[in-house]
Write an enzyme that holds these catalytic residues in place. Structure first.
Site, PDB file in Angstrom:
ATOM      1  N   LYS A  13       4.310  24.801 -94.900  1.00 21.83           N
ATOM      2  CA  LYS A  13       3.355  24.252 -95.872  1.00 21.83           C
ATOM      3  C   LYS A  13       3.637  22.767 -96.144  1.00 21.83           C
ATOM      4  O   LYS A  13       2.745  21.939 -96.053  1.00 21.83           O
ATOM      5  CB  LYS A  13       3.422  25.048 -97.192  1.00 21.83           C
ATOM      6  CG  LYS A  13       3.109  26.535 -97.024  1.00 21.83           C
ATOM      7  CD  LYS A  13       3.120  27.281 -98.339  1.00 21.83           C
ATOM      8  CE  LYS A  13       4.477  27.359 -99.020  1.00 21.83           C
ATOM      9  NZ  LYS A  13       5.511  28.082 -98.251  1.00 21.83           N
ATOM     10  N   ARG A  88       1.855  31.323-107.002  1.00 17.74           N
ATOM     11  CA  ARG A  88       2.732  32.251-106.295  1.00 17.74           C
ATOM     12  C   ARG A  88       2.692  33.652-106.886  1.00 17.74           C
ATOM     13  O   ARG A  88       3.367  34.544-106.381  1.00 17.74           O
ATOM     14  CB  ARG A  88       4.165  31.737-106.392  1.00 17.74           C
ATOM     15  CG  ARG A  88       4.676  31.065-105.112  1.00 17.74           C
ATOM     16  CD  ARG A  88       6.049  30.538-105.432  1.00 17.74           C
ATOM     17  NE  ARG A  88       6.895  30.330-104.306  1.00 17.74           N
ATOM     18  CZ  ARG A  88       7.164  29.140-103.776  1.00 17.74           C
ATOM     19  NH1 ARG A  88       6.585  28.053-104.213  1.00 17.74           N
ATOM     20  NH2 ARG A  88       8.033  29.037-102.799  1.00 17.74           N
ATOM     21  N   ARG A 127      16.198  23.812 -91.678  1.00 17.27           N
ATOM     22  CA  ARG A 127      15.449  22.744 -92.375  1.00 17.27           C
ATOM     23  C   ARG A 127      16.406  21.682 -92.938  1.00 17.27           C
ATOM     24  O   ARG A 127      17.445  22.007 -93.513  1.00 17.27           O
ATOM     25  CB  ARG A 127      14.634  23.366 -93.515  1.00 17.27           C
ATOM     26  CG  ARG A 127      14.041  22.338 -94.466  1.00 17.27           C
ATOM     27  CD  ARG A 127      12.918  22.879 -95.307  1.00 17.27           C
ATOM     28  NE  ARG A 127      13.197  24.141 -95.962  1.00 17.27           N
ATOM     29  CZ  ARG A 127      12.262  24.914 -96.500  1.00 17.27           C
ATOM     30  NH1 ARG A 127      10.994  24.558 -96.455  1.00 17.27           N
ATOM     31  NH2 ARG A 127      12.591  26.040 -97.081  1.00 17.27           N
ATOM     32  N   ARG A 160      18.871  22.286 -98.186  1.00 16.36           N
ATOM     33  CA  ARG A 160      18.643  22.878 -99.501  1.00 16.36           C
ATOM     34  C   ARG A 160      19.625  24.011 -99.756  1.00 16.36           C
ATOM     35  O   ARG A 160      19.923  24.794 -98.867  1.00 16.36           O
ATOM     36  CB  ARG A 160      17.200  23.413 -99.589  1.00 16.36           C
ATOM     37  CG  ARG A 160      16.205  22.373 -99.949  1.00 16.36           C
ATOM     38  CD  ARG A 160      14.768  22.820 -99.768  1.00 16.36           C
ATOM     39  NE  ARG A 160      14.429  24.092-100.371  1.00 16.36           N
ATOM     40  CZ  ARG A 160      13.189  24.584-100.397  1.00 16.36           C
ATOM     41  NH1 ARG A 160      12.194  23.889 -99.858  1.00 16.36           N
ATOM     42  NH2 ARG A 160      12.938  25.743-100.955  1.00 16.36           N
ATOM     43  N   ARG A 171      14.109  35.322-100.755  1.00 15.87           N
ATOM     44  CA  ARG A 171      12.844  34.619-101.027  1.00 15.87           C
ATOM     45  C   ARG A 171      11.689  35.282-100.275  1.00 15.87           C
ATOM     46  O   ARG A 171      10.562  35.312-100.768  1.00 15.87           O
ATOM     47  CB  ARG A 171      12.976  33.131-100.656  1.00 15.87           C
ATOM     48  CG  ARG A 171      13.823  32.380-101.691  1.00 15.87           C
ATOM     49  CD  ARG A 171      14.348  31.056-101.162  1.00 15.87           C
ATOM     50  NE  ARG A 171      13.329  30.166-100.715  1.00 15.87           N
ATOM     51  CZ  ARG A 171      13.510  29.225 -99.790  1.00 15.87           C
ATOM     52  NH1 ARG A 171      14.689  29.074 -99.226  1.00 15.87           N
ATOM     53  NH2 ARG A 171      12.523  28.446 -99.446  1.00 15.87           N
TER      54      ARG A 171
HETATM   55  P1  ADP Z   1       7.478  25.476 -96.378  1.00 11.95           P
HETATM   56  O1  ADP Z   1       7.021  24.236 -97.119  1.00 11.95           O
HETATM   57  O2  ADP Z   1       6.329  26.404 -96.078  1.00 11.95           O
HETATM   58  O3  ADP Z   1       8.625  26.180 -97.023  1.00 11.95           O
HETATM   59  P2  ADP Z   1       8.391  23.551 -94.371  1.00 11.95           P
HETATM   60  O4  ADP Z   1       7.166  22.743 -94.110  1.00 11.95           O
HETATM   61  O5  ADP Z   1       9.463  22.923 -95.176  1.00 11.95           O
HETATM   62  O6  ADP Z   1       7.993  25.006 -94.948  1.00 11.95           O
HETATM   63  O7  ADP Z   1       8.958  24.007 -92.935  1.00 11.95           O
HETATM   64  C1  ADP Z   1      10.149  24.779 -92.835  1.00 11.95           C
HETATM   65  C2  ADP Z   1      10.948  24.299 -91.626  1.00 11.95           C
HETATM   66  O8  ADP Z   1      10.251  24.665 -90.428  1.00 11.95           O
HETATM   67  C3  ADP Z   1      11.139  22.789 -91.554  1.00 11.95           C
HETATM   68  O9  ADP Z   1      12.435  22.523 -91.077  1.00 11.95           O
HETATM   69  C4  ADP Z   1      10.074  22.309 -90.568  1.00 11.95           C
HETATM   70  O10 ADP Z   1      10.495  21.156 -89.843  1.00 11.95           O
HETATM   71  C5  ADP Z   1       9.949  23.525 -89.632  1.00 11.95           C
HETATM   72  N1  ADP Z   1       8.583  23.741 -89.143  1.00 11.95           N
HETATM   73  C6  ADP Z   1       7.419  23.555 -89.822  1.00 11.95           C
HETATM   74  N2  ADP Z   1       6.349  23.875 -89.045  1.00 11.95           N
HETATM   75  C7  ADP Z   1       6.861  24.290 -87.849  1.00 11.95           C
HETATM   76  C8  ADP Z   1       6.275  24.756 -86.625  1.00 11.95           C
HETATM   77  N3  ADP Z   1       4.951  24.874 -86.467  1.00 11.95           N
HETATM   78  N4  ADP Z   1       7.122  25.102 -85.611  1.00 11.95           N
HETATM   79  C9  ADP Z   1       8.465  24.996 -85.769  1.00 11.95           C
HETATM   80  N5  ADP Z   1       9.083  24.557 -86.879  1.00 11.95           N
HETATM   81  C10 ADP Z   1       8.289  24.208 -87.923  1.00 11.95           C
HETATM   82  P1  AMP Z   2       9.540  25.819-102.397  1.00 13.82           P
HETATM   83  O1  AMP Z   2       9.963  24.392-102.336  1.00 13.82           O
HETATM   84  O2  AMP Z   2       8.038  25.975-102.489  1.00 13.82           O
HETATM   85  O3  AMP Z   2      10.142  26.653-101.298  1.00 13.82           O
HETATM   86  O4  AMP Z   2      10.091  26.398-103.775  1.00 13.82           O
HETATM   87  C1  AMP Z   2      11.479  26.483-104.028  1.00 13.82           C
HETATM   88  C2  AMP Z   2      11.733  27.383-105.210  1.00 13.82           C
HETATM   89  O5  AMP Z   2      11.128  26.815-106.396  1.00 13.82           O
HETATM   90  C3  AMP Z   2      11.154  28.792-105.130  1.00 13.82           C
HETATM   91  O6  AMP Z   2      12.001  29.695-104.413  1.00 13.82           O
HETATM   92  C4  AMP Z   2      11.036  29.159-106.609  1.00 13.82           C
HETATM   93  O7  AMP Z   2      12.286  29.527-107.162  1.00 13.82           O
HETATM   94  C5  AMP Z   2      10.626  27.831-107.244  1.00 13.82           C
HETATM   95  N1  AMP Z   2       9.157  27.700-107.300  1.00 13.82           N
HETATM   96  C6  AMP Z   2       8.389  26.798-106.635  1.00 13.82           C
HETATM   97  N2  AMP Z   2       7.104  26.985-106.914  1.00 13.82           N
HETATM   98  C7  AMP Z   2       7.030  28.040-107.773  1.00 13.82           C
HETATM   99  C8  AMP Z   2       5.968  28.752-108.404  1.00 13.82           C
HETATM  100  N3  AMP Z   2       4.694  28.407-108.210  1.00 13.82           N
HETATM  101  N4  AMP Z   2       6.296  29.789-109.200  1.00 13.82           N
HETATM  102  C9  AMP Z   2       7.565  30.147-109.420  1.00 13.82           C
HETATM  103  N5  AMP Z   2       8.617  29.541-108.835  1.00 13.82           N
HETATM  104  C10 AMP Z   2       8.359  28.497-108.026  1.00 13.82           C
END
Ligand code: ADP
Ligand code: AMP
Length: 215
Positions: A13, A88, A127, A160, A171
């Site tokens: 995302k 969420r 990541r 992270r 998660r």
């Molecule tokens: P989210 O915001 O949904 O938690 P991220 O955008 O941070 O996910 O992506 C999670 C990890 O996966 C990051 O390290 C990113 O570089 C990698 N990633 C994102 N999209 C792809 C893809 N299409 N193929 C492989 N790796 C990806």
């Molecule tokens: P994310 O960066 O989206 O992966 O979010 C990291 C963490 O933040 C999640 O695992 C939750 O603990 C908290 N968080 C982010 N967005 C929300 C939401 N909309 N509702 C509740 N917790 C959230």
């Protein structure tokens, strides 16, 4: 354009948000990023949110809803917004509906990025994030030119705390229980778009943009 990005943790995302935000000239609002900024700055909100985030569970709805409500009234949201990681829960989705209808607006599309559990764990564990500009990389799938250093701003990359295999598993469970029901919630409203997230980053991005343009 008012859009929500839906999908499990690690689906991509945040990675896709930059391109969408640029394409449509709308701000990227990530509740996770807002919490991490508050944790870094040691604010009251950050201190409260940290204990939930580190355990891999959701921050209570009432804390999150207030933040998003405030953020949506800012000037840069006038032409739309891209919500990432919110809503969420169905409580959050209902609150968003109520807030938007008070403002006389509604969501245009909800983009649901689908990725298998095995890939999610690989993606989250590899990541890396820039501590200065927040840009996201992956040790294997999207590595920076110089190991540990951000391509864009030369900032240091970090992992992270909630990206360990154990916490990612938790998660994903939380996602399945509390967030996945939103797929039906938005499908019933006729605004859900399903995207195959198991493709190259560029391909996923192109598909999302085409579907948002209605092509
Ligand atoms: P989210 O915001 O949904 O938690 P991220 O955008 O941070 O996910 O992506 C999670 C990890 O996966 C990051 O390290 C990113 O570089 C990698 N990633 C994102 N999209 C792809 C893809 N299409 N193929 C492989 N790796 C990806
Ligand atoms: P994310 O960066 O989206 O992966 O979010 C990291 C963490 O933040 C999640 O695992 C939750 O603990 C908290 N968080 C982010 N967005 C929300 C939401 N909309 N509702 C509740 N917790 C959230």
């Amino acid at each position: 354009m008012r859009v929500v990005l839906l999908g499990p943790p690690g689906a991509g995302k945040g990675t896709q948000a930059a391109g969408i935000s640029q394409e449509f000239g709308i701000p990227h609002i990530s509740t996770g990023d807002i919490f991490r900024k508050n944790i870094k700055e040691g604010t009251e909100l950050g201190i409260k949110a940290q204990e939930y985030i580190n355990k891999g569970v959701l921050v209570p709805d009432e804390l999150v809803v207030e933040i998003v409500k405030d953020r949506l009234t800012e000037d840069d949201c006038k032409n739309g917004f891209l919500l990432d990681g919110f809503p969420r829960t169905t409580v959050q989705a209902d609150s968003l509906d109520v807030e938007l209808s008070k403002m006389g607006i509604g969501l245009d599309k909800v983009v649901n990025i689908n990725v298998d559990k095995e890939s999610l764990i690989q993606r989250a564990v590899g990541r890396r994030i820039c501590k200065d500009c927040g840009d996201t990389y992956h040790t294997t799938f999207n590595p920076p030119r110089k190991e540990g250093i951000c391509d864009k701003c030369n900032g240091e990359l970090y992992q992270r705390k909630d990206d360990t295999e154990e916490t990612v598993n938790r998660r994903i469970e939380v996602y399945l229980e509390q967030t996945k029901p939103l797929i039906d919630y938005y499908n019933d409203k006729g605004i859900l778009v399903d995207i195959n997230g198991e493709q190259l980053i560029e391909k996923v991005g192109n598909e999302i943009i085409l579907s948002l343009r209605g092509e």
